[in-house]
Design an enzyme around this catalytic site. Structure first.
Site, short mmCIF file in Angstrom:
data_model
loop_
_atom_site.label_atom_id
_atom_site.label_comp_id
_atom_site.label_asym_id
_atom_site.label_seq_id
_atom_site.Cartn_x
_atom_site.Cartn_y
_atom_site.Cartn_z
N ILE A 157 12.09 55.15 80.79
CA ILE A 157 12.69 56.35 80.03
C ILE A 157 11.55 56.88 78.80
O ILE A 157 11.84 57.95 78.18
CB ILE A 157 14.14 55.39 79.60
CG1 ILE A 157 14.59 55.45 80.67
CG2 ILE A 157 14.70 56.89 77.89
CD1 ILE A 157 16.50 54.72 80.30
N HIS A 158 11.05 55.55 78.12
CA HIS A 158 9.91 55.99 76.95
C HIS A 158 9.25 57.00 77.84
O HIS A 158 9.32 58.39 76.88
CB HIS A 158 9.43 55.11 77.00
CG HIS A 158 9.06 55.15 75.53
ND1 HIS A 158 8.58 55.09 74.60
CD2 HIS A 158 7.07 54.80 75.57
CE1 HIS A 158 7.45 55.29 73.66
NE2 HIS A 158 6.19 54.68 74.46
N VAL A 159 9.01 57.02 78.94
CA VAL A 159 7.28 57.74 79.39
C VAL A 159 8.26 59.78 79.39
O VAL A 159 7.59 60.55 79.65
CB VAL A 159 6.86 57.41 80.44
CG1 VAL A 159 5.92 58.24 80.99
CG2 VAL A 159 6.02 56.06 80.37
N GLY A 175 12.66 50.15 80.96
CA GLY A 175 12.69 51.17 79.60
C GLY A 175 11.73 52.26 79.14
O GLY A 175 11.49 53.12 78.81
#
Ligand code: HEM
Length: 220
Positions: A166-168, A163
């Site tokens: 993906i966030h970064v 997660g």
């Protein structure tokens, strides 16, 4: 960038809170992978020695959980799903090609999914981590409970690591997003394009504030 074209997205305290959580996450992910897989054991040196890593990992986990707990209450009101989020999700192909879909508020549907993934994995990591914490708590549980806790701990850690990657990636991919969490501001152009409803709300607030100031000044 001229000052009047910027909008504040995060206060100093929010940014400090975010980067403490992010820093803890990196230390925990690195040392955790070191415990998880023999070929990664060298990663436990992140704390100076494997012994220190073993002692400090759970304490840093508690700091990360408390930091995220504050973030949860700060942002939860912006992360409930709405009708326009369905439009956003159905149009994901166009969004990946750079088009914006729907009247997005402070966060889009992708960010909301990420928020709930972070919340679930943080809660699972915290509960399972406490049960598996030999120094203080695991003595109170039968061994099979500790084994299940360790399984849940590893699975939710992998979920959170994926997660956060993906966030970064998303934060780097959407140009102009990183300054939101570093300097606290975004351009009006960025806000209008990616979060139009939030942009209108912020502009309305600004106009109301300006009007209030001019009313106060003229009545003095
Ligand atoms: C390690 C590198 C990280 C980077 C570069 C990064 C970057 C960012 C950026 C730029 C934003 C602002 C996005 C926007 O306002 O649209 C943001 C928001 C946020 N980040 Fe991170 N972040 C990182 C790690 C983490 C970690 C480890 C967590 C927690 C597990 C986290 C939780 C959040 C939350 C809760 C928000 C508020 C937005 C939301 O509710 O979706 N971040 N991050």
């Amino acid at each position: 960038m001229t000052k009047k074209l910027l909008i504040q997205r995060y206060k100093k305290s929010e940014r400090f809170n975010h980067w403490v959580v992010a820093g803890c996450f990196v230390l925990l992910a690195v040392s955790g992978l070191g415990f998880f897989y023999p070929s990664f054991f060298w990663l436990t040196e992140v704390f100076g020695s494997p012994q220190l890593a073993r002692i400090l990992h759970p304490f840093i986990g508690v700091i990360m959980f408390l930091g995220f707990f504050i973030q949860f209450f700060r942002y939860v009101k912006h992360n409930f799903f709405e009708r326009d989020d369905i439009k956003w999700m159905l149009g994901i192909k166009h969004i990946l090609l750079g088009k914006e879909i729907g009247d997005t508020g402070k966060y889009n549907a992708g960010q909301k999914c990420m928020f709930w993934l972070m919340t679930i994995s943080m809660a699972l990591l915290f509960i399972s981590g406490l049960i598996a914490w030999r120094q203080f708590f695991s003595g109170y549980f039968p061994i099979w409970v500790v084994r299940i806790a360790l399984l849940v701990h590893s699975a939710s850690a992998i979920l959170l690591i994926v997660g956060i990657i993906i966030h970064v990636y998303a934060a780097l991919w959407i140009k102009g997003t990183i300054p939101a969490m570093v300097e606290g501001v975004v351009t009006q152009e960025w806000a209008k394009k990616h979060h139009p409803r939030w942009y209108r709300e912020m502009m309305a607030k600004k106009a109301a504030k300006a009007q209030q100031t001019s009313t106060t000044q003229s009545s003095e």
